[in-house]
Design a protein around this motif. Structure first.
Motif, PDB file in Angstrom:
ATOM      1  N   GLN A  21       0.595   5.651   1.351  1.00  0.00           N
ATOM      2  CA  GLN A  21       0.063   6.165   1.524  1.00  0.00           C
ATOM      3  C   GLN A  21       0.985   8.179   1.858  1.00  0.00           C
ATOM      4  O   GLN A  21       1.728   8.249   2.020  1.00  0.00           O
ATOM      5  N   PHE A  50      -3.903   0.762  -1.931  1.00  0.00           N
ATOM      6  CA  PHE A  50      -3.522  -0.435  -2.652  1.00  0.00           C
ATOM      7  C   PHE A  50      -2.619  -0.556  -4.367  1.00  0.00           C
ATOM      8  O   PHE A  50      -2.965   0.105  -5.170  1.00  0.00           O
ATOM      9  N   GLY A  65      -1.137  12.980   5.237  1.00  0.00           N
ATOM     10  CA  GLY A  65      -2.265  12.982   5.905  1.00  0.00           C
ATOM     11  C   GLY A  65      -2.875  11.887   4.851  1.00  0.00           C
ATOM     12  O   GLY A  65      -4.519  12.928   5.000  1.00  0.00           O
ATOM     13  N   GLY A  66      -2.776  11.507   3.494  1.00  0.00           N
ATOM     14  CA  GLY A  66      -4.000  10.291   2.867  1.00  0.00           C
ATOM     15  C   GLY A  66      -4.497   8.849   3.460  1.00  0.00           C
ATOM     16  O   GLY A  66      -3.842   8.669   4.697  1.00  0.00           O
ATOM     17  N   ALA A  67      -5.067   8.742   2.787  1.00  0.00           N
ATOM     18  CA  ALA A  67      -5.468   7.213   3.361  1.00  0.00           C
ATOM     19  C   ALA A  67      -4.715   6.461   2.471  1.00  0.00           C
ATOM     20  O   ALA A  67      -4.044   6.762   0.859  1.00  0.00           O
ATOM     21  N   PRO A  68      -4.625   4.657   2.888  1.00  0.00           N
ATOM     22  CA  PRO A  68      -3.131   4.156   2.090  1.00  0.00           C
ATOM     23  C   PRO A  68      -4.368   3.386   1.052  1.00  0.00           C
ATOM     24  O   PRO A  68      -5.590   3.539   1.017  1.00  0.00           O
ATOM     25  N   TYR A  88       0.745  -1.197   0.116  1.00  0.00           N
ATOM     26  CA  TYR A  88       0.532   0.174   0.006  1.00  0.00           C
ATOM     27  C   TYR A  88       0.862   1.463  -0.378  1.00  0.00           C
ATOM     28  O   TYR A  88       1.697   1.425   0.590  1.00  0.00           O
TER      29      TYR A  88
END
Lengths: 112, 114
Positions: free
Chosen positions: A37, A45, A40-43, A35
């Motif tokens: 990231q 895929f 400040g963001g989301a992981p 993953y």
């Protein structure tokens, strides 16, 4: 128990190739994922390996060796936007349900 | 709604207060997860649910509870918040029918407990 190890930080220059390694000890191992990231963001895929060998997706490739409990993520033609943290994650099959265990992440710094 | 959403985006909470973090997905995924992410650490699984009506404990479940009344919603409750629960919380979902599946993450909730 479960444990994953990956380097904490890697630095490379734009256009280069970098390899991020991941070793794991997992009961019920089923597969290895990667993953990305950004701060400040989301992981999000990137890739998944269930079988030994190399999986290629554009500039990114991922490798798995089940016998060595080892995998890596290969990033080619590095771009500045690739600066992010990269997490390996194992999928462990427990009671017919898959759980995910994440490594602590590798911070990739891409320099011009 | 497209994908997975979380609310609130951020919250400052006094210790001892009760707080529920909300998570909703519209992908009809059976499996949902709650993780916490602390500085310098990876994601640690708090609780999970493989289908509506069932839940399970992850690596760090103490101090948290979850419910799964329907497919779309998976709220996480802190019954009495403590400062060690200061973290970024991510909700995720996946198609549990595919063991090689991808997890889709929400944008996260940044929680500070004072």
């Amino acid at each position: 128990g479960q444990s994953l190890e990956q380097p904490s930080e890697v630095t490379a220059v734009e256009g280069a190739i970098v390899q991020i390694n991941c070793t794991y000890q997992t009961s019920g191992f089923y597969g290895l994922s990667w993953y990305q990231q950004h701060d400040g963001g989301a992981p999000t895929f990137l890739s998944y390996n269930a079988l030994d060998g190399l999986e290629e997706t554009g500039r990114f490739s991922s490798f798995l060796s089940r016998s060595d409990s080892y995998g890596y993520l290969l990033l080619q033609e590095l771009q500045m936007k690739d600066s992010a943290s990269y997490f390996c994650a194992v999928t462990a099959l427990t009671r017919n349900f898959n759980k995910f265990y994440f490594g602590s992440g590798t911070k990739l710094n891409v320099k011009p | 709604i497209a994908g997975i959403t979380q609310a609130p985006t951020s919250q400052i909470l006094a210790a001892g207060r009760r707080m529920t973090l909300r998570c909703t997905q519209d992908m009809r995924h059976n499996a949902m997860y709650w993780y916490r992410q602390d500085l310098g650490l990876g994601l640690r699984l708090i609780h999970y649910s493989n289908t509506a009506g069932t839940t399970g404990k992850g690596e760090v479940p103490d101090g948290y509870s979850v419910s799964r009344a329907n497919t779309d919603d998976f709220p996480l409750t802190l019954a009495s918040a403590v400062p060690s629960q200061t973290s970024v919380y991510f909700c995720a979902s996946s198609d549990a029918g595919d063991l090689g599946n991808e997890q889709f993450f929400g944008p996260g909730t940044r929680l500070t407990v004072l």
